[in-house]
Design an enzyme around this catalytic site. Structure first.
Site, PDB file in Angstrom:
ATOM      1  N   ARG A   1       0.817  -1.235   0.000  1.00 38.51           N
ATOM      2  CA  ARG A   1       0.000   0.000   0.000  1.00 38.51           C
ATOM      3  C   ARG A   1       0.845   1.277   0.000  1.00 38.51           C
ATOM      4  O   ARG A   1       0.392   2.329   0.434  1.00 38.51           O
ATOM      5  CB  ARG A   1      -0.977   0.020   1.182  1.00 38.51           C
TER       6      ARG A   1
ATOM      7  N   LYS B   1       1.907  11.570 -11.148  1.00 37.70           N
ATOM      8  CA  LYS B   1       0.945  10.753 -11.909  1.00 37.70           C
ATOM      9  C   LYS B   1       1.646   9.451 -12.284  1.00 37.70           C
ATOM     10  O   LYS B   1       2.691   9.463 -12.947  1.00 37.70           O
ATOM     11  CB  LYS B   1       0.503  11.458 -13.186  1.00 37.70           C
TER      12      LYS B   1
ATOM     13  N   GLU C   1       7.116  18.132 -25.213  1.00 43.54           N
ATOM     14  CA  GLU C   1       6.578  18.489 -23.893  1.00 43.54           C
ATOM     15  C   GLU C   1       7.256  19.763 -23.349  1.00 43.54           C
ATOM     16  O   GLU C   1       6.680  20.476 -22.528  1.00 43.54           O
ATOM     17  CB  GLU C   1       6.737  17.327 -22.898  1.00 43.54           C
TER      18      GLU C   1
ATOM     19  N   LYS D   1       6.262  23.032 -14.123  1.00 41.65           N
ATOM     20  CA  LYS D   1       5.397  21.919 -13.714  1.00 41.65           C
ATOM     21  C   LYS D   1       5.270  21.879 -12.194  1.00 41.65           C
ATOM     22  O   LYS D   1       4.171  21.627 -11.661  1.00 41.65           O
ATOM     23  CB  LYS D   1       5.929  20.586 -14.259  1.00 41.65           C
TER      24      LYS D   1
ATOM     25  N   GLU E   1      -5.296  17.457  -9.857  1.00 43.27           N
ATOM     26  CA  GLU E   1      -5.961  17.871 -11.101  1.00 43.27           C
ATOM     27  C   GLU E   1      -7.454  18.147 -10.903  1.00 43.27           C
ATOM     28  O   GLU E   1      -8.299  17.703 -11.679  1.00 43.27           O
ATOM     29  CB  GLU E   1      -5.757  16.796 -12.192  1.00 43.27           C
TER      30      GLU E   1
ATOM     31  N   ARG F   1      -4.269  22.091 -13.170  1.00 44.46           N
ATOM     32  CA  ARG F   1      -3.281  21.089 -13.604  1.00 44.46           C
ATOM     33  C   ARG F   1      -3.684  20.510 -14.963  1.00 44.46           C
ATOM     34  O   ARG F   1      -2.821  20.075 -15.746  1.00 44.46           O
ATOM     35  CB  ARG F   1      -3.141  19.951 -12.571  1.00 44.46           C
TER      36      ARG F   1
ATOM     37  N   ASN G   1      -2.333  19.039 -19.867  1.00 47.43           N
ATOM     38  CA  ASN G   1      -2.875  18.080 -20.826  1.00 47.43           C
ATOM     39  C   ASN G   1      -3.016  18.682 -22.229  1.00 47.43           C
ATOM     40  O   ASN G   1      -3.569  18.043 -23.122  1.00 47.43           O
ATOM     41  CB  ASN G   1      -4.235  17.591 -20.330  1.00 47.43           C
TER      42      ASN G   1
ATOM     43  N   HIS H   1      -3.083  16.519 -25.351  1.00 46.85           N
ATOM     44  CA  HIS H   1      -3.170  15.113 -24.947  1.00 46.85           C
ATOM     45  C   HIS H   1      -4.501  14.445 -25.281  1.00 46.85           C
ATOM     46  O   HIS H   1      -4.546  13.219 -25.409  1.00 46.85           O
ATOM     47  CB  HIS H   1      -2.873  14.974 -23.449  1.00 46.85           C
TER      48      HIS H   1
ATOM     49  N   HIS I   1      -3.524  11.216 -26.987  1.00 44.70           N
ATOM     50  CA  HIS I   1      -3.803   9.912 -26.385  1.00 44.70           C
ATOM     51  C   HIS I   1      -4.713   9.069 -27.293  1.00 44.70           C
ATOM     52  O   HIS I   1      -4.553   7.844 -27.386  1.00 44.70           O
ATOM     53  CB  HIS I   1      -4.458  10.085 -25.009  1.00 44.70           C
TER      54      HIS I   1
ATOM     55  N   HIS J   1       4.699   8.799 -27.443  1.00 47.36           N
ATOM     56  CA  HIS J   1       3.855   9.774 -26.737  1.00 47.36           C
ATOM     57  C   HIS J   1       4.135  11.223 -27.158  1.00 47.36           C
ATOM     58  O   HIS J   1       3.209  11.977 -27.486  1.00 47.36           O
ATOM     59  CB  HIS J   1       4.039   9.599 -25.223  1.00 47.36           C
TER      60      HIS J   1
HETATM   61  N1  LIG Z   1       3.355  10.708 -15.395  1.00 50.07           N
HETATM   62  C1  LIG Z   1       3.390  11.800 -16.144  1.00 50.07           C
HETATM   63  O1  LIG Z   1       3.164  12.912 -15.681  1.00 50.07           O
HETATM   64  C2  LIG Z   1       3.747  11.658 -17.591  1.00 50.07           C
HETATM   65  C3  LIG Z   1       4.082  12.805 -18.327  1.00 50.07           C
HETATM   66  C4  LIG Z   1       4.432  12.657 -19.657  1.00 50.07           C
HETATM   67  C5  LIG Z   1       4.477  11.400 -20.243  1.00 50.07           C
HETATM   68  N2  LIG Z   1       4.146  10.317 -19.487  1.00 50.07           N
HETATM   69  C6  LIG Z   1       4.258   8.964 -20.054  1.00 50.07           C
HETATM   70  O2  LIG Z   1       5.618   8.752 -20.382  1.00 50.07           O
HETATM   71  C7  LIG Z   1       5.688   7.774 -21.415  1.00 50.07           C
HETATM   72  C8  LIG Z   1       6.665   8.210 -22.463  1.00 50.07           C
HETATM   73  O3  LIG Z   1       7.934   8.346 -21.873  1.00 50.07           O
HETATM   74  P1  LIG Z   1       9.256   8.403 -22.769  1.00 50.07           P
HETATM   75  O4  LIG Z   1       9.041   9.280 -23.927  1.00 50.07           O
HETATM   76  O5  LIG Z   1      10.376   8.695 -21.849  1.00 50.07           O
HETATM   77  O6  LIG Z   1       9.335   6.929 -23.380  1.00 50.07           O
HETATM   78  P2  LIG Z   1      10.041   5.579 -22.912  1.00 50.07           P
HETATM   79  O7  LIG Z   1      10.085   5.456 -21.459  1.00 50.07           O
HETATM   80  O8  LIG Z   1       9.407   4.497 -23.696  1.00 50.07           O
HETATM   81  O9  LIG Z   1      11.536   5.767 -23.430  1.00 50.07           O
HETATM   82  C9  LIG Z   1      11.734   5.917 -24.816  1.00 50.07           C
HETATM   83  C10 LIG Z   1      12.756   4.901 -25.366  1.00 50.07           C
HETATM   84  O10 LIG Z   1      14.060   5.380 -25.065  1.00 50.07           O
HETATM   85  C11 LIG Z   1      14.829   4.364 -24.422  1.00 50.07           C
HETATM   86  N3  LIG Z   1      15.700   5.054 -23.492  1.00 50.07           N
HETATM   87  C12 LIG Z   1      15.332   5.672 -22.341  1.00 50.07           C
HETATM   88  N4  LIG Z   1      16.366   6.325 -21.829  1.00 50.07           N
HETATM   89  C13 LIG Z   1      17.429   6.101 -22.636  1.00 50.07           C
HETATM   90  C14 LIG Z   1      18.768   6.527 -22.626  1.00 50.07           C
HETATM   91  N5  LIG Z   1      19.242   7.358 -21.706  1.00 50.07           N
HETATM   92  N6  LIG Z   1      19.573   6.085 -23.616  1.00 50.07           N
HETATM   93  C15 LIG Z   1      19.096   5.284 -24.599  1.00 50.07           C
HETATM   94  N7  LIG Z   1      17.826   4.864 -24.681  1.00 50.07           N
HETATM   95  C16 LIG Z   1      17.001   5.285 -23.693  1.00 50.07           C
HETATM   96  C17 LIG Z   1      13.831   3.435 -23.793  1.00 50.07           C
HETATM   97  O11 LIG Z   1      14.357   2.146 -23.654  1.00 50.07           O
HETATM   98  C18 LIG Z   1      12.675   3.497 -24.795  1.00 50.07           C
HETATM   99  O12 LIG Z   1      12.897   2.578 -25.824  1.00 50.07           O
HETATM  100  C19 LIG Z   1       4.276   7.598 -21.934  1.00 50.07           C
HETATM  101  O13 LIG Z   1       3.751   6.393 -21.455  1.00 50.07           O
HETATM  102  C20 LIG Z   1       3.540   8.770 -21.349  1.00 50.07           C
HETATM  103  O14 LIG Z   1       2.173   8.481 -21.164  1.00 50.07           O
HETATM  104  C21 LIG Z   1       3.783  10.417 -18.193  1.00 50.07           C
HETATM  105  O1  LIG Z   2       1.300  15.814 -15.177  1.00 54.05           O
HETATM  106  C1  LIG Z   2       0.241  16.051 -15.764  1.00 54.05           C
HETATM  107  O2  LIG Z   2      -0.781  16.415 -15.165  1.00 54.05           O
HETATM  108  C2  LIG Z   2       0.151  15.882 -17.234  1.00 54.05           C
HETATM  109  O3  LIG Z   2      -0.927  15.957 -17.792  1.00 54.05           O
HETATM  110  C3  LIG Z   2       1.417  15.646 -17.994  1.00 54.05           C
HETATM  111  C4  LIG Z   2       1.243  14.925 -19.309  1.00 54.05           C
HETATM  112  O4  LIG Z   2       2.330  15.285 -20.129  1.00 54.05           O
HETATM  113  C5  LIG Z   2       1.295  13.412 -19.173  1.00 54.05           C
HETATM  114  O5  LIG Z   2       1.318  12.816 -20.435  1.00 54.05           O
HETATM  115  C6  LIG Z   2       0.237  12.783 -18.302  1.00 54.05           C
HETATM  116  O6  LIG Z   2       0.533  11.412 -18.068  1.00 54.05           O
HETATM  117  C7  LIG Z   2      -1.137  12.802 -18.908  1.00 54.05           C
HETATM  118  O7  LIG Z   2      -2.032  12.616 -17.878  1.00 54.05           O
HETATM  119  P1  LIG Z   2      -3.451  11.941 -18.067  1.00 54.05           P
HETATM  120  O8  LIG Z   2      -4.108  12.242 -16.772  1.00 54.05           O
HETATM  121  O9  LIG Z   2      -4.119  12.575 -19.244  1.00 54.05           O
HETATM  122  O10 LIG Z   2      -3.206  10.494 -18.276  1.00 54.05           O
HETATM  123 ZN   LIG Z   3       2.475  13.981 -21.880  1.00 54.01          ZN
END
Ligand SMILES: NC(=O)c1ccc[n+]([C@@H]2O[C@H](COP(=O)([O-])OP(=O)(O)OC[C@H]3O[C@@H](n4cnc5c(N)ncnc54)[C@H](O)[C@@H]3O)[C@@H](O)[C@H]2O)c1
Ligand SMILES: O=C(O)C(=O)C[C@@H](O)[C@H](O)[C@H](O)COP(=O)(O)O
Ligand SMILES: [Zn+2]
Length: 388
Positions: free
Chosen positions: A139, A161, A203, A244, A254, A258, A262, A265, A269, A284
């Site tokens: 948890r 998130k 981004e 951010k 959110e 916040r 998006n 997005h 998405h 993404h």
């Molecule tokens: N939680 C949030 O607030 C938030 C915000 C934005 C995006 N996201 C999520 O993040 C994801 C996308 O993340 P991403 O673009 O980092 O993609 P990713 O994590 O898939 O990484 C992209 C690719 O780069 C490779 N890689 C990563 N670091 C590397 C490095 N230093 N050297 C060589 N290769 C490397 C990975 O193996 C992968 O193949 C999506 O699922 C999106 O929904 C979440």
């Molecule tokens: O942190 C946030 O809030 C964002 O919306 C950042 C976005 O870049 C990110 O892709 C996030 O995961 C999207 O959120 P979601 O709630 O639409 O899934």
């Molecule tokens: Zn994003």
């Protein structure tokens, strides 16, 4: 956000590189984002201080693990931490129920206790997946974000998130779980592919488009320098994290503005789902780039923004090689109706009504509730019809 891209206070990281610290002010869940180049020696001491003599499960993907995992694991062991390593396949496909179960079980098998740490070493996929596992196992176990992509350094590692995808849509299963520390070491970006670097840059641009026209203009001037992973990149990371952190501190869960983060997005998405989360077709950040261009053109179509601003946005994204059109996505992405169906699962939907982030101009984004489906459908049909 401020008008000029000035990063916050820098200090020398004990013995070596300068570290810029951006605080995320969330009361008892506050934490620091450490930003700099070659800061891992300094950062592992900060990680160890969170759980002295404890254990850490490093969750990473195969690519990042092979490139950087052993060095960081060894550095953590030198600090007296017991280290377990958990590895998932690279790519969006790992934000799945199957990988979530595997990661949770591996963390449990490694006897990670509540007082220990999960450390997400990777891009946004690893951060979202490991963060959700950390939120769920026992948890709630504390976790550290050690982002290795530009996208993760400027966005996904900050704000708490976490989650995985459902066949119904992106990030539909997850939790808010803040990290205890974020470590953004520019040096790790040296091994990142150009395509992934570019995707992360979308981004960065987003922060300018939301409410900081001066930062968007800075991006237009300095975009190509950011791609060198040097000083301009460090500034872009610090600026993005500062923006951010401020939004997250105001509205952690959110309930209000916040949602501005998006921007792009709702469209993006839906496109990722249309591609079945196949990163070979669309990652993404590319979906967000197309989504932001669409959000501006939709705003023009609704009479909210002027066409020059929408063109300026698309021009800059295209100048760095990002896609801006539905036609830029390879293969079949369905039609206006199937994209609308995906959007109906968006987390911003209220009582069935669509919410979009629209814009009155560059840096003048706002939350538009109750957007008429017919307007979205007509707009998408135009976009499908308008080949380049
Ligand atoms: N939680 C949030 O607030 C938030 C915000 C934005 C995006 N996201 C999520 O993040 C994801 C996308 O993340 P991403 O673009 O980092 O993609 P990713 O994590 O898939 O990484 C992209 C690719 O780069 C490779 N890689 C990563 N670091 C590397 C490095 N230093 N050297 C060589 N290769 C490397 C990975 O193996 C992968 O193949 C999506 O699922 C999106 O929904 C979440
Ligand atoms: O942190 C946030 O809030 C964002 O919306 C950042 C976005 O870049 C990110 O892709 C996030 O995961 C999207 O959120 P979601 O709630 O639409 O899934
Ligand atoms: Zn994003």
């Amino acid at each position: 956000m401020t008008d000029a891209p000035v990063p916050p206070v820098s200090q020398p990281g004990a013995g070596a590189a300068a570290v810029t610290t951006v605080p995320v002010a969330l009361g008892e869940r506050s934490y620091d984002i450490l930003i700099g180049r070659d800061i891992s020696a300094f950062a592992v001491r900060r990680v160890a201080a969170l759980a002295p003599g404890g254990a850490v499960a490093i969750v990473t993907d195969e690519t990042v693990g092979a490139l950087h995992g052993a060095r960081i694991a060894a550095a953590l062991e030198e600090q007296g931490l017991r280290v377990a390593r958990v590895t998932v396949p690279p790519g969006e496909g790992s934000k799945s129920y199957a990988q979530f179960a595997a990661v949770c079980d591996a963390i449990i098998a490694a006897k990670i206790e509540r007082g220990d740490l999960v450390l997400a070493l990777g891009g946004g996929v690893v951060g979202d997946l490991a963060g959700f596992a950390a939120a769920s196992v026992r948890r709630g176990v504390r976790f550290v974000q050690w982002p290795t992509t530009l996208l993760a350094q400027v966005d996904s590692s900050v704000g708490g998130k976490t989650g995985i995808n459902s066949p119904h849509g992106k990030n539909l299963v997850g939790a808010f779980h803040q990290p205890s520390l974020v470590v953004a070491d520019m040096a790790l970006l040296d091994t990142l592919s150009e395509r992934e670097f570019r995707a992360g840059y979308a981004e960065v641009v987003k922060y300018g488009l939301i409410d900081d026209p001066a930062f968007f203009a800075w991006c237009e001037q300095n975009g190509s320098a950011v791609f060198q992973a040097g000083e301009a990149c460090a500034r872009a990371v610090a600026k993005s994290c500062t923006a951010k952190a401020a939004v997250v501190a105001r509205d952690e869960h959110e309930n209000g503005d916040r949602a501005l983060l998006n921007l792009g997005h709702t469209f993006g998405h839906a496109l990722e789902r249309a591609c079945n989360y196949d990163g070979a077709r669309l990652v993404h950040g590319e979906g967000v780039a197309i989504g932001m261009a669409l959000a501006f053109r939709f705003s023009v179509k609704l009479g909210l923004a002027n066409g020059q601003d929408a063109q300026r946005v698309a021009r800059h994204l295209e100048a760095v090689g990002l896609p801006t059109l539905l036609q830029d996505v390879p293969g079949d992405i369905g039609d206006a109706d199937s994209l609308l169906e995906a959007m109906a699962q968006d987390k911003k939907v209220r009582r069935g009504a669509l919410t979009f982030i629209l814009a009155r101009g560059i840096g003048e984004s706002f939350i538009a509730r109750d957007v008429a489906r017919e307007d979205v459908r007509a707009f998408l049909e135009d976009e499908f019809a308008n080949a380049r």
